[in-house]
Structures are given as structure tokens and as C-alpha cells.
Design an enzyme around this catalytic site. Structure first.
Site, short mmCIF file in Angstrom:
data_model
loop_
_atom_site.label_atom_id
_atom_site.label_comp_id
_atom_site.label_asym_id
_atom_site.label_seq_id
_atom_site.Cartn_x
_atom_site.Cartn_y
_atom_site.Cartn_z
N SER A 238 0.83 -1.21 0.00
CA SER A 238 0.00 0.00 0.00
C SER A 238 0.86 1.26 0.00
O SER A 238 2.01 1.26 0.45
CB SER A 238 -0.90 0.01 1.23
OG SER A 238 -0.14 0.34 2.38
N GLU A 259 6.68 -0.38 -5.05
CA GLU A 259 5.60 -0.49 -6.02
C GLU A 259 4.35 -0.31 -5.18
O GLU A 259 4.01 -1.17 -4.38
CB GLU A 259 5.66 -1.87 -6.66
CG GLU A 259 4.92 -1.92 -7.97
CD GLU A 259 4.21 -3.23 -8.10
OE1 GLU A 259 4.85 -4.28 -8.12
OE2 GLU A 259 2.97 -3.18 -8.16
N CYS A 296 -2.02 -5.24 -9.12
CA CYS A 296 -1.49 -3.88 -9.18
C CYS A 296 -1.81 -3.22 -10.52
O CYS A 296 -1.84 -2.01 -10.61
CB CYS A 296 0.01 -3.84 -8.94
SG CYS A 296 0.82 -5.42 -8.99
N GLU A 388 -7.20 4.54 -5.09
CA GLU A 388 -7.25 3.14 -5.54
C GLU A 388 -8.16 2.32 -4.62
O GLU A 388 -8.00 2.33 -3.40
CB GLU A 388 -5.84 2.54 -5.51
CG GLU A 388 -5.76 1.13 -6.08
CD GLU A 388 -4.36 0.51 -5.97
OE1 GLU A 388 -3.56 1.00 -5.15
OE2 GLU A 388 -4.08 -0.45 -6.70
#
Lengths: 527, 527
Positions: A238, A259, A296, A388
């Protein structure tokens, strides 16, 4: 209490003064699993760092071939333990054994390890560069300390901290790894660590080449990325957790590769809708629902131009979202996280047109959710509207025209991917030309007419992108050998005597086939 | 008050609401120079960033050849204005016209620009990587915004923010530059910016490809590295200033490349002293005194093993230091900075054995200074004892034996360079083997039997190193094309239609000679 053991300094140990403990839940049944895992305390974390540092020093003398042998032996062991691994991973994550874990993710993981072995053996990755006129030679080489790897919850094998892409790249580049298991699948990680350590022993690498702990208090997580003896770290997860680690690593001047988050915008141009609206809707739903949307590269944002075709497309998509049973999420945090994200999106003006609620069920599920907003509002509140939602939840932006689509692209944050669907006969080409220059620099991977999920493990892949998708736009987490460059430093040898040079920089090409840049030419020849 | 003009958005402008002003001093005479330069305020900084961002977008459509033409045209203009440039640079920095500025640094600068032009034209630097089986193609390309360059005081041409290595690399990689002049030589930077802008105009690049301001208040310096429209930044200078910029850039997720401080340890092994003590002493003094010691690769730390030969060597070196007239420093801050550093070194136990004082003179000078300390104390207080004194000032560490030399190496911070002098007949080889593994990962460039000053501008150079010498151990500030990778992002094209690909990734090799990694092989062929 009986805790599962940690792997530190070449031995399986009971935790020393643990800072706590945790257990896991089978998300498909909301049932606690029996094992109890320690939260590692200062003693164990410092012991792992000290042992990792020693291993880093020792590994600099180990021939490259040995790293390759280790990676291959490890891949063999994983393959031999397929059933055990698939069983526990499915239990801990609710990901289906078939087709996902057994024939998809596990072979991908062993392939990654074998590709990394090949790269370590082949050595071109290190960009050996030699200027004979001045006798200055340089190459990328291992870091001055172990690499800490923090794996994500959504890929128990392929991104596992002790078997996945970051692990493979860090080892292949010559570094020891301290793996911090994801707390969603500690049992899977334990099995993988056991196999990795067997392979370490059998191939004669320093025992602390692979170490593994399950969890730490936040301050010790920061220690793992900022300690003076850490070489670098890699984190997949996260944004909120990633940014805390980034702050600690940055302050200490330690490289960290993150990432974090990505909404993966998909632009569908009018000519594509004219041509194949239903096909695109089906493709996009498939991509959105893959792994219950917990990828992702999941398409979380779709941008279309207003009109009848778009309304029809949205209706089809909403129907598809509503008509499919939602997948099981990885944990109890799954539905909560989606709910929180939807609150932010709705507060910013997004309207729910499908789903929107948790599903009462024996498993953790959240209804497949579709939202919509107009282009003008999106451009006004771009940050909230790029929140997101980690699941099958996407926001459709309906723009007035191509100029507004371009404006939407211009306020996008950094993303891993960006797609443009366009008419195959060239009707959208002018629109593409308007849109592409804005979208291109904001995404790591630009796709045409193709969904972003399904990250091919090839040399030309970029699983990276500008901040905040990652912490640096020049690196990729997937795609060997490029991903190894994250875990390497540039070492130059100026007038160093021939017998003191690493073999990669000696006059004779060490493999006969390694590519080196000698006096400006890539070549496989000796000097 | 009449201020010198700034170059913003394609025009020479009077500063808009400047935040202050400053002038410069001829350090050879301690005399103020007549020009007054503005400290740029928010309006001008924001205008430069906005124009730079627009230029970045426009530049993505400009053929690579044009960048090369610009760099070459600029180099030609610099050469044509040699006398003007050398005169003002010498006035502002007190660096000698000959041999330093005219036949040394200026040709080096034009060579760098021409090498960068060649790299931009040749294109292999972008690591085009193509996997034909899946049609995924990737390359390094320009950033999504201008590059801010902060140049240092000690190289008015070769590291100038508007003509030096960072500038050349950023432009060759396809980015516009916002140059922040070093306040020690704003007049030199003004002339260079004028020539650069002429070249921009003549080669038809977007006018804001090159912009230049002289100075900002600290908060606007931070804006220049952290603004959402900035692509990346490069800073060469002091650690204290660099770390402040790093914190701002890190927080915003913007890449920043720093070259901050380095004491450049030189280990002289006993067999080398036996063989050629006086020769080494002369070489080292020459290197220490070059540019009045104001070189980033200046040998500020020498480590020897105790014994009669070492005492003789130290006596010779001390005599040499004391016997030579100190060079003129770049500014009034020069002597003050050295004095402060010496205070820290002395407080940590170092003993002054030559020099140690400011020199009363018409020019800014500081006596050539040598200090010594024993190995044990160094290991106990390694941080204070690695304080950089930016001038001809070095600390000699006398270690008990090779094990202690190794321990000294093990507590070194990251450095740009590290040297080992050893006996040419192999007498020191065992010692080298003990020492090298500790030293190697702590320095960017490892030298044998050679002083670290004199950074060859070749592809295999590494002018970088681990933190705090720089901010990332994987990048170099000198050495094309590698230095360009700092100012690039990885862009992947997945299933993108052929006519939409950048020429570097199309089937046909765009130059016929560019190296590309196609299906795992470096090749110059078409697909």
C-alpha cells in the site's frame, strides 16, 4: 505460546523477545488458522541485519555460477513441493488452486528464478564497460549489505519476499536477502523459506544469504530499510505503508524501490466503441475481476467520450459487473479498504452505478463495483478521484471530447500502466496523437488495445512508472535482467592491476558470450 | 538598482519582484566586481518551471538529431568565445587562465558537449529492448518535466549548470534545463547562458529548452527540486545544502542526483613506500594542491601502516605541504570552511603537522595543511574524522597494521574514490586482498597506484559512489552515455501499433548502427 520459527543467521530459531504475535485467517471461511507467528523484536531484526551484512561481504567472493545454481535448485524444490505450497497458499489467501496458483503463479515463479539464474550466469546485465585507451573499467555489482524485501499480499508466490521477483533479482545481482513475509500468508512464506534455505545449504552459499521474519513493529520495519548495514530495500504494497518506509530510507540515503499504487487508466476512443464495444467491455471486465481485482495493474479508471455508444458501453459493463459473483478477497482488510476508497470517490462526486456494498457471506467479498463521474469534475478533483480501491471496482470518467480526455490524462498521477483502445482502421489516429503525449510520460507501460493485467516476464517489460506508482521512474520490478539493476551499485576500476579485476572486467571474456561495451561497441570478444 | 537579467521562457528578462540581490568578489584581490545579480523570487521561479514543463512536452516531438545539433552549436560558440569566458571565469574564481581554464577546463567542457551530442545521435544509451515474441518494447526516454541543475563553485565551465556535465547529459537525454547558477561565478554563467540560448534559437529548439537564474531564497531552491512539474534535479556542492534539497525532492517523489562530499581515502601499503616513497609523496601533494585542493576527488585522507618508512614519508609530505605557496581559494567562504573543518578534526584528536592557519594576503588563501591521527582513534570517531576540508588539507591516519587499515576502511562513509598504492613486485598483494573487499563497496572508483584527481570523461568512468558521496550508488555524474540515465524514465510499449512507436523501437534500426537488445542479443540489425 508456541510460535513458528524465524530464519536468522543460518538457523531456524525461536523468536528472541518477540514484540508480539499474530495469526491468520482463511478468507474463504473467515476462520482462524491454527499457527501463531511472532512479531520480531529488536534483537532478531538486528541479528538478521548483522548476519546479512556478513553474508554480503562473503558473497562478493562467491563465483556467479553458484548464485545460478542456488536459484535453479530453489526452483526445483518449489516445483517438487507444488502440492504443499498450493494447498497452504490457497488456504491463506483464498486464491484458487486452479487455474491460478498451480498452473499459473507457481510456474511463473519458478520461471522467474530460472531466468534470474540465467542472467546471473550470463552476466551481460552488469553492463561491463571498458575503455582500453585509459584502462578504466566499470560494471554494476552487488551492494554493501543485504536487501530487505517486503512482499505484497496478492501474489503469495510470484512476488513473495522469499521467492518472488524482487528476491530473485536481488540474489541474482549478488546480494543476500532479508525477507519480511507478508502477514497475509506467513505459512506459505515459511515453506518457501525452508526450501530456499535447503538450497542455500546444498549449494554452499553463506548461511545468511536468505533470512526470513514474519512481521515487525513499524519502527523496526523502518530499521530494515534504513540501517547503515542495509544495501537497499524493495517494497510492494500500500501507498501509506510504502511512503513511511520511503521516508526512513531516504533520510538514511538508502535506495528503496517501491511499487505502491496505480489506477491504470484505460482510454477507450470512440472509434473503438463503434467497432467492438461488447468485446472491449468483456475484456475489461475480465481484467477488472482477475484475482478479485487485487492486481497492481487492475484497470481502476476508464475514460470515454460522451455519447450514445458510451452510454450503451457503460450499461453493458454495469450489467456485467452486477451479473458476476464477486471473488473472494485476500483478507478482512479487503472489503474495508474498498469501502473506504469508495467513500473518498463518492465524496468527490462519483456515482455508484453497480455494486457498492460488502457482500454478507462466509467469505470476504465485496460486490463488483462500477462508478462514474464527468470529465470536468475529475479534472477539478483529480487526487481524490484517483484513490485506488483494491478490488473489482472501477471509475468511469465520461469526458466531453478528446480535448477533455487529454486534460484528464494531464492530471493523472504516475501509474504502472495506461491503455488506449482505438479503432483498428485508423479512425482514432488523430485522437491518439492528441492523447498519447500526455499519457505516455505518466505511465510505465503504455498498451494499445489490450488489458494491463498479465505482466509478461520478459526483458522488455516495465513494471514500474512515475511516482507514486513507484519511487523512481527509471526502474522496473519485473523483467530480467533490468530488475536486477535496482540492487546494484556502479563500480569503477581505474588502473587496477589485471589480476585484481573482477572476471567480468578482465581482458578475457569470462563466459565467451557475455556482452560488454568495449570502446563504445557492444561485443562478446576478448580484449 | 540595475540587475543582470535572467533567462526565462525564451527571453532575457529583468527580474520580476526579486527576493534580493548579490554581487561577487574577485577572490584573488578580495575586490567586489561591479555587476549586481538578482535573487529570483516566486514569480520568476514559477514562470521558469511552467515554461520548462511546456518545453518538455514540445521536446518529445523533436528529432534526436536536433539535440545533437544544439549541443554542437553550443560547443562551437563556447570555443569561439574562449577569451571572454576565460577572462570572466578567472576574475570570478581566481582559477588560473593557464594551464587550468583555457587549455584544460574549457576544451573539456566542449568535448563533453560534443560527446553528449554523439550519444544523443547514436542512441544506444536508451537501452532499447525488444521482445519480438510478445511485441513488448521498452527504452529510456525523457522525463515529464524540466531538469533543475545546481552547479558547484569549483568548475566554472565543466560542471557549470548551463554548460557542464549535468547540463549536457540532461539535454542529450531529451530534457529542458533550468540552470541555477553558482553564486560564485554568475557572470561566467551569464555568458554561457547567452551562448546556449543563441544555439537554442539557431537550432530551432523550444525557447525554454534552456533557462537560467542566479540564486533563490532556500525555499524556492526546494521548489526547483520538488515542484510537480519538475522532472528531476542534479546538484553538485556541499553536503549541508545538498541534503536539504534531497529532503524536499524525496518527499515529493522526485529523483535528485547529488554529488556532495568525499574525502577520497588513499591507502599506501608498506611495500609501495619501500619502493617509491618520495615519488608517491610528490604525486599526492600534486593531487592535493590541484585547484587549491578544491576538487571533489581531492585526497583528504591517507592511511599508512606505522613504521620508520611511514614517519619518513609523513615528514617528506609535511615538508612539501609547508614548502609550497597555497593556491587562491574560490571565495571568502573557502578559508572559513577549512577552518571550521579543522576545528572538528582537531576536536576529534587530529594533530596539525603542517599549516593549519589562514594566510594574511590580498587573496583568499589557507596554508597547505596536513594532520595526523592514529588508527585506533579514527575507528572510534570515524564520522568527525571524515569531515571534508575543501582545500589543500589532508588527514593522515597511521594504523598499527593491515588489520587496522582494514578496520579503517570498514568505517569509511561512501566516497567518490578510493586508492591503493602497493608494491609493483607483488609484496603487498596479500595486504591488498585483505583491504580491498572492505574498501571496494564504499567507493565509486577504485584506483591502483594513481591519484584520484583528473576524472577522465570516458564511458567507463564512475564519478559517483555510495551515500553520502552521492544520493544513489547506481549512477554517475561523469561518463557519457551512462550519466544520461539519471535524466530518463523507462517507457514500455506493449502491443503498440508500429507507426505509433518511437523510431528507436520500430522494426527498422533508426540509425543503422544503434545497439539494441533484441530477444536477448545486443545487435545493430533491423527486425
Amino acid at each position: 505460546m508456541h510460535y513458528q520459527q524465524v530464519l536468522i543467521a543460518g538457523e531456524w530459531r525461536d523468536p528472541h523477545h518477540p514484540a508480539g504475535h499474530f495469526d491468520t485467517v482463511n478468507p474463504a471461511r473467515k476462520q482462524k488458522l491454527p499457527e501463531v507467528y511472532p512479531v520480531s523484536g529488536e534483537h532478531d531484526v538486528n541479528a538478521a541485519i548483522a548476519a546479512g551484512k556478513e553474508a554480503a561481504v562473503e558473497l562478493r567472493r562467491v563465483p556467479r555460477e553458484r548464485f545460478a545454481q542456488f536459484l535453479e535448485a530453489f526452483a526445483d524444490k518449489i516445483k517438487a513441493h507444488t502440492d504443499e505450497l498450493v494447498t497452504i497458499a490457497s488456504l491463506e489467501t483464498a486464491l484458487p488452486k486452479e487455474p491460478r496458483l498451480k498452473t499459473g503463479e507457481l510456474p511463473r515463479t519458478t520461471n522467474q528464478l530460472r531466468t534470474a539464474a540465467q542472467a546471473a550466469r550470463e552476466r551481460s546485465w552488469c553492463h561491463a564497460t571498458i575503455e582500453t585507451s585509459v584502462n578504466i573499467r566499470s560494471m554494476m555489482g552487488p551492494l554493501d549489505g543485504p536487501v530487505s524485501v517486503f512482499g505484497p499480499n496478492n501474489f503469495p508466490f510470484a512476488f513473495n519476499s522469499v521467492a518472488g521477483g524482487d528476491f530473485a533479482a536481488a540474489i541474482a545481482a549478488g546480494n543476500p536477502v532479508i525477507a519480511k513475509a507478508n502477514t497475509g500468508h506467513p505459512g506459505t512464506t515459511l515453506v518457501l523459506a525452508r526450501l530456499a534455505f535447503e538450497a542455500v545449504t546444498e549449494t554452499g552459499l553463506p548461511p545468511a544469504t536468505v533470512q526470513m521474519i514474519y512481521r515487525t513493529p513499524p519502527e523496526l520495519g523502518r530499521t530494515l530499510v534504513s540501517h547503515e548495514h542495509i544495501g537497499a530495500s524493495a517494497f510492494t504494497g500500500s501507498k501509506s505503508a510504502g511512503l513511511k518506509l520511503k521516508a526512513a530510507a531516504d533520510k538514511a540515503g538508502k535506495p528503496i524501490y517501491l511499487e505502491m499504487s496505480s489506477v491504470n487508466p484505460v482510454f477507450v476512443l470512440p472509434g473503438a466503441l463503434e467497432e467492438r464495444s461488447d468485446e472491449i467491455a468483456a475484456e475489461l471486465f475480465g481484467s477488472c475481476a482477475l484475482g478479485a481485482g487485487q492486481f497492481c495493474t487492475n484497470p481502476g479508471l476508464m475514460i470515454l467520450q460522451k455519447g450514445d455508444l458510451t452510454e450503451r458501453f457503460i450499461a453493458t459493463l454495469a450489467q456485467t459487473f452486477a451479473g458476476h459473483e464477486p471473488g473472494v478477497l485476500l483478507s478482512a482488510q479487503g472489503p474495508d479498504g474498498i469501502l473506504n476508497a469508495l467513500e473518498v470517490l463518492k465524496a468527490a462526486g462519483a456515482e455508484v452505478i453497480a455494486g457498492g456494498d460488502q457482500v454478507e457471506d462466509d467469505a470476504y467479498r465485496f460486490a463488483n463495483t462500477l462508478l462514474r463521474i464527468d470529465g470536468r469534475t475529475f479534472i477539478k478533483r483529480p487526487h481524490e478521484l484517483q484513490t485506488e480501491a483494491f478490488g473489482t471496482a472501477s471509475l468511469i470518467v465520461v469526458a466531453d471530447d478528446i480535448q477533455q480526455m487529454k486534460e484528464v490524462a494531464s492530471v493523472l498521477e504516475g501509474n504502472l500502466t495506461g491503455c488506449i483502445y482505438s479503432n483498428t482502421q485508423g479512425q482514432d489516429d488523430r485522437r491518439y496523437e492528441i492523447l498519447e503525449p500526455e499519457l505516455r510520460p505518466r505511465v510505465g507501460r503504455l498498451l494499445n488495445d489490450k488489458v494491463p493485467t498479465g505482466v509478461a516476464v520478459v526483458a522488455s517489460m516495465n513494471h514500474g512508472g512515475p511516482y507514486p506508482a513507484t519511487g523512481h521512474p527509471g526502474f522496473t520490478a519485473v523483467g530480467l535482467p533490468a530488475s536486477m539493476l535496482r540492487f546494484a551499485a556502479l563500480y569503477c576500476y581505474d588502473n587496477v592491476r589485471p589480476h585484481r579485476l573482477p572476471v567480468e572486467l578482465q581482458d578475457k571474456n569470462p563466459t565467451g558470450s557475455m556482452w560488454r561495451l568495449i570502446d563504445g561497441q557492444w561485443t562478446q570478444r576478448d580484449i
